[in-house]
Design an enzyme around this catalytic site. Structure first.
Site, PDB file in Angstrom:
ATOM      1  N   ASP A   1      11.132 112.840 -59.952  1.00 34.73           N
ATOM      2  CA  ASP A   1      11.877 112.592 -58.697  1.00 34.73           C
ATOM      3  C   ASP A   1      13.398 112.600 -59.369  1.00 34.73           C
ATOM      4  O   ASP A   1      14.202 113.094 -58.268  1.00 34.73           O
ATOM      5  CB  ASP A   1      11.754 110.912 -58.219  1.00 34.73           C
ATOM      6  CG  ASP A   1      10.514 110.977 -57.649  1.00 34.73           C
ATOM      7  OD1 ASP A   1       9.699 111.757 -57.062  1.00 34.73           O
ATOM      8  OD2 ASP A   1      10.066 110.059 -57.483  1.00 34.73           O
TER       9      ASP A   1
ATOM     10  N   GLU B   1      18.120 128.484 -46.320  1.00 32.56           N
ATOM     11  CA  GLU B   1      19.345 128.533 -45.504  1.00 32.56           C
ATOM     12  C   GLU B   1      19.691 126.859 -45.278  1.00 32.56           C
ATOM     13  O   GLU B   1      20.792 126.581 -45.158  1.00 32.56           O
ATOM     14  CB  GLU B   1      18.644 128.856 -44.130  1.00 32.56           C
ATOM     15  CG  GLU B   1      18.768 130.364 -44.210  1.00 32.56           C
ATOM     16  CD  GLU B   1      18.028 131.253 -45.223  1.00 32.56           C
ATOM     17  OE1 GLU B   1      16.974 130.735 -45.674  1.00 32.56           O
ATOM     18  OE2 GLU B   1      18.458 132.333 -45.690  1.00 32.56           O
TER      19      GLU B   1
END
Ligand code: F6P
Length: 320
Positions: free
Chosen positions: A128, A188
């Site tokens: 993480d 994007e």
């Protein structure tokens, strides 16, 4: 003077934990210490599952993902009575000090054990990257590369079909995997827990990329635990001319042979942890800051603010 140290992994596994175990064992043996393996993290400690290691115990593991010691989560370890059982088992096995590899939950256990007289050193092992006392945690780089390989494949098919791929990555409330993967893959959109979820803004952005920029495909990287990736993909299909498809990468991100970066990081950290224990330090954690292996008290580490990724996200925005 300590004679015998324990080594354990706790919480979610991460690639490179084995490389850290190897470094700890070999470094400790080279300095005249004995090493005890503690199985399945705090659970095995409470159940007294420990055995003596030698140099051969860690042969061939540097290349392997997962953890040879096994790992578990034990929320009951916050209970002092449970910890007392663990301390009794450690004393019976002659364990004077321990290296605990894991994330922040592991660090809390290590701090509590140190307060009960067993010096512990924490090493950040989690995919993480959510431990602020280290620029990188062991396993993050490998997981990131796994994510990238998968997104690259999704790009091929998304582009062929005028699709929008919504890719959910792990991170447990930390957006680092999403940010670094999004930047690496030219996604994007990057959606992280730190940035927050604004569905209307996400859909408007994709509509613009579709209708104005005439993009052939779009990749949206989203951290887990924010929203349902399938539901978001469905909305994208409704609002834009992209057909939305969701991919939840899941536990595949936790496996695989560690990258060179993770192997070197784990090796350096393992050696540092042993050095600290030999010098009588307890309740500290090891980290890498600006490429230096350093240590600090766990209490201080846990109080540090999360690393800001605003600059990276702004850079990402400029390049879309
Ligand atoms: O902390 C590592 C991690 O993989 C997180 O990214 C994720 O939220 C969690 O563990 C999943 O936990 P489990 O393996 O128990 O499902």
């Amino acid at each position: 003077m300590i004679k015998r140290i324990g080594v354990m992994t706790s919480g979610g596994d991460s690639p490179g934990m084995n490389a850290a175990i190897r470094a700890i064992v070999r470094s400790a043996l080279a300095q005249g210490l004995e090493v005890v393996a503690i199985e399945d993290g705090y659970k095995g400690m409470v159940e007294g599952r420990m055995w003596q290691m030698n140099s051969r115990s860690v042969s061939d593991i540097i290349i392997r993902g997962g953890t040879m010691l096994g790992t578990a989560r034990l929320p009951e370890f916050t209970d002092r009575a449970v910890r007392s059982t663990a301390v009794r088992n450690l004393r019976e096995n002659g364990v004077d000090a321990i290296v605990c590899i894991g994330g922040d939950g592991t660090y809390r256990g290590a701090m509590a054990l140190t307060d009960m007289g067993i010096n512990c050193i924490g090493i950040p092992g989690t995919i993480d990257n959510d431990v602020a006392s280290s620029d990188y945690t062991i396993g993050f780089d490998t997981a990131l590369n796994t994510v990238i390989q998968n997104i690259d494949k999704l790009r091929d098919t998304s582009s062929s079909h005028h699709r929008c791929s919504v890719v959910e990555v792990m991170g447990n409330h930390c957006g680092d995997l999403a940010v670094f993967a999004g930047l690496s893959c030219g996604a994007e959109l990057i959606i992280t827990p730190e940035k927050g979820y604004d569905e209307a803004a996400i859909l408007a952005k994709l509509k613009h990329l579709d209708e104005v920029r005439k993009k052939r495909h779009a990749i949206v990287v989203i951290s887990e635990k924010i929203t349902d990736a399938n539901a978001l993909a469905k909305k994208i299909s409704e609002v834009t001319s992209f057909s939305g498809r969701a991919t939840v990468l899941g536990h595949i991100q936790r496996g695989g042979s560690p990258t060179a970066f993770d192997r070197v990081l784990a090796t350096r950290m393992g050696d540092k942890a042993v050095e600290l224990l030999i010098n009588g330090v307890g309740g500290h954690c090891v980290g890498m800051l600006k490429n230096e292996i350093v240590s600090m008290p766990i209490a201080e580490a846990l109080a540090l603010p999360r690393k800001s990724r605003d600059e990276l996200l702004a850079l990402h925005e400029r390049l879309i």
